[in-house]
Design a protein around this motif. Structure first.
Motif, PDB file in Angstrom:
ATOM      1  N   UNK A  89       0.329  -2.523  -1.734  1.00 31.97           N
ATOM      2  CA  UNK A  89      -0.602  -3.080  -0.763  1.00 31.97           C
ATOM      3  C   UNK A  89      -1.361  -1.971  -0.043  1.00 31.97           C
ATOM      4  N   UNK A  90      -0.635  -0.952   0.419  1.00 34.65           N
ATOM      5  CA  UNK A  90      -1.277   0.144   1.146  1.00 34.65           C
ATOM      6  C   UNK A  90      -2.223   0.940   0.251  1.00 34.65           C
ATOM      7  N   UNK A  91      -1.793   1.210  -0.982  1.00 37.40           N
ATOM      8  CA  UNK A  91      -2.638   1.962  -1.914  1.00 37.40           C
ATOM      9  C   UNK A  91      -3.901   1.175  -2.253  1.00 37.40           C
ATOM     10  N   UNK A  92      -3.758  -0.109  -2.538  1.00 35.80           N
ATOM     11  CA  UNK A  92      -4.919  -0.943  -2.862  1.00 35.80           C
ATOM     12  C   UNK A  92      -5.845  -1.059  -1.649  1.00 35.80           C
ATOM     13  N   UNK A  93      -5.283  -1.154  -0.470  1.00 32.55           N
ATOM     14  CA  UNK A  93      -6.096  -1.199   0.742  1.00 32.55           C
ATOM     15  C   UNK A  93      -6.921   0.079   0.881  1.00 32.55           C
ATOM     16  N   UNK A  94      -6.295   1.224   0.668  1.00 31.30           N
ATOM     17  CA  UNK A  94      -7.023   2.501   0.748  1.00 31.30           C
ATOM     18  C   UNK A  94      -8.099   2.609  -0.324  1.00 31.30           C
ATOM     19  N   UNK A  95      -7.754   2.206  -1.534  1.00 33.54           N
ATOM     20  CA  UNK A  95      -8.746   2.243  -2.620  1.00 33.54           C
ATOM     21  C   UNK A  95      -9.924   1.331  -2.294  1.00 33.54           C
ATOM     22  N   UNK A  96      -9.635   0.137  -1.813  1.00 34.40           N
ATOM     23  CA  UNK A  96     -10.703  -0.807  -1.480  1.00 34.40           C
ATOM     24  C   UNK A  96     -11.614  -0.255  -0.385  1.00 34.40           C
ATOM     25  N   UNK A  97     -11.021   0.477   0.546  1.00 35.67           N
ATOM     26  CA  UNK A  97     -11.816   1.030   1.641  1.00 35.67           C
ATOM     27  C   UNK A  97     -12.775   2.124   1.151  1.00 35.67           C
ATOM     28  N   UNK A  98     -12.374   2.847   0.100  1.00 35.83           N
ATOM     29  CA  UNK A  98     -13.164   3.993  -0.337  1.00 35.83           C
ATOM     30  C   UNK A  98     -13.713   3.868  -1.760  1.00 35.83           C
ATOM     31  N   UNK A  99     -13.495   2.743  -2.416  1.00 31.34           N
ATOM     32  CA  UNK A  99     -13.874   2.591  -3.822  1.00 31.34           C
ATOM     33  C   UNK A  99     -15.362   2.822  -4.063  1.00 31.34           C
ATOM     34  N   UNK A 100     -16.189   2.333  -3.199  1.00 27.28           N
ATOM     35  CA  UNK A 100     -17.631   2.468  -3.379  1.00 27.28           C
ATOM     36  C   UNK A 100     -18.067   3.932  -3.441  1.00 27.28           C
TER      37      UNK A 100
END
Length: 181
Positions: A89-100
């Motif tokens: 959850x934490x990793x996906x949250x971080x990726x989602x925040x910076x994926x763009x």
């Protein structure tokens, strides 16, 4: 260290350092819960894998819930499930925040192309270990192969394969095996 803290940290570590999903976690989970902590036996672990695979939901969460429940009933199940799911959850949250910012980066794309074959290996190893633990022999190896081919080539539902295997196991155990003795 309390069993709650120990089981949470064990499953958090498993969730944090495993790429490739639930099946890739099998050798790590086995090393921790069977070999290191001895929370379940090898036979119980094999049974838990079969149950976790046939239950709806995420495999890694299912198996962590079953082990946590065995340790400390519902509170243990909650602790181990949180330990398993929180890192993702934490990793996906971080990726989602910076994926763009890095989605079109060629280096990132190359890294993911390199990870894919390793994930296949991470899934293949537990498959062979499960076959060994389940006492799959040359005489019985046709069963998982036929099931996999039916799912892959013919589009047969995995649920149907599980039901047919259960019926076949029952028939073999109830009718055929007693007459062999």
């Amino acid at each position: 260290m309390s069993i709650y803290r120990q089981s949470f940290s064990t499953f958090f570590k498993i969730g944090l350092f495993t790429l490739g999903g639930g099946y890739a976690m099998i050798p790590i989970i086995e090393a921790e819960v069977v070999d290191k902590h001895k929370w379940v036996t090898k036979e119980e672990f094999l049974d838990l894998i079969a149950i976790a695979q046939s239950c709806p939901g995420v495999f890694a969460a299912n198996i962590s819930i079953f082990i946590g429940y065995k340790l400390r009933k519902v509170p243990g199940a909650i602790v181990t499930c949180l330990g398993t799911c929180l890192p993702s959850f934490l990793i996906i949250l971080l990726i989602a925040m910076f994926f763009h910012r890095f989605q079109d980066n060629e280096v990132v794309a190359a890294i993911f192309r390199g990870i894919r074959p390793a994930v296949v290996a991470l899934i293949a190893v537990p498959t062979f270990n499960l076959a060994k633990s389940a006492n799959i022999t040359w005489a019985t190896c046709w069963i998982p192969i036929a099931g996999a081919l039916a799912i892959w080539l013919l589009g047969v539902s995995p649920i149907l394969i599980i039901l047919l295997a259960a019926i076949g196991g029952y028939v073999y155990g109830a009718l055929i095996k007693p007459t062999e003795s």
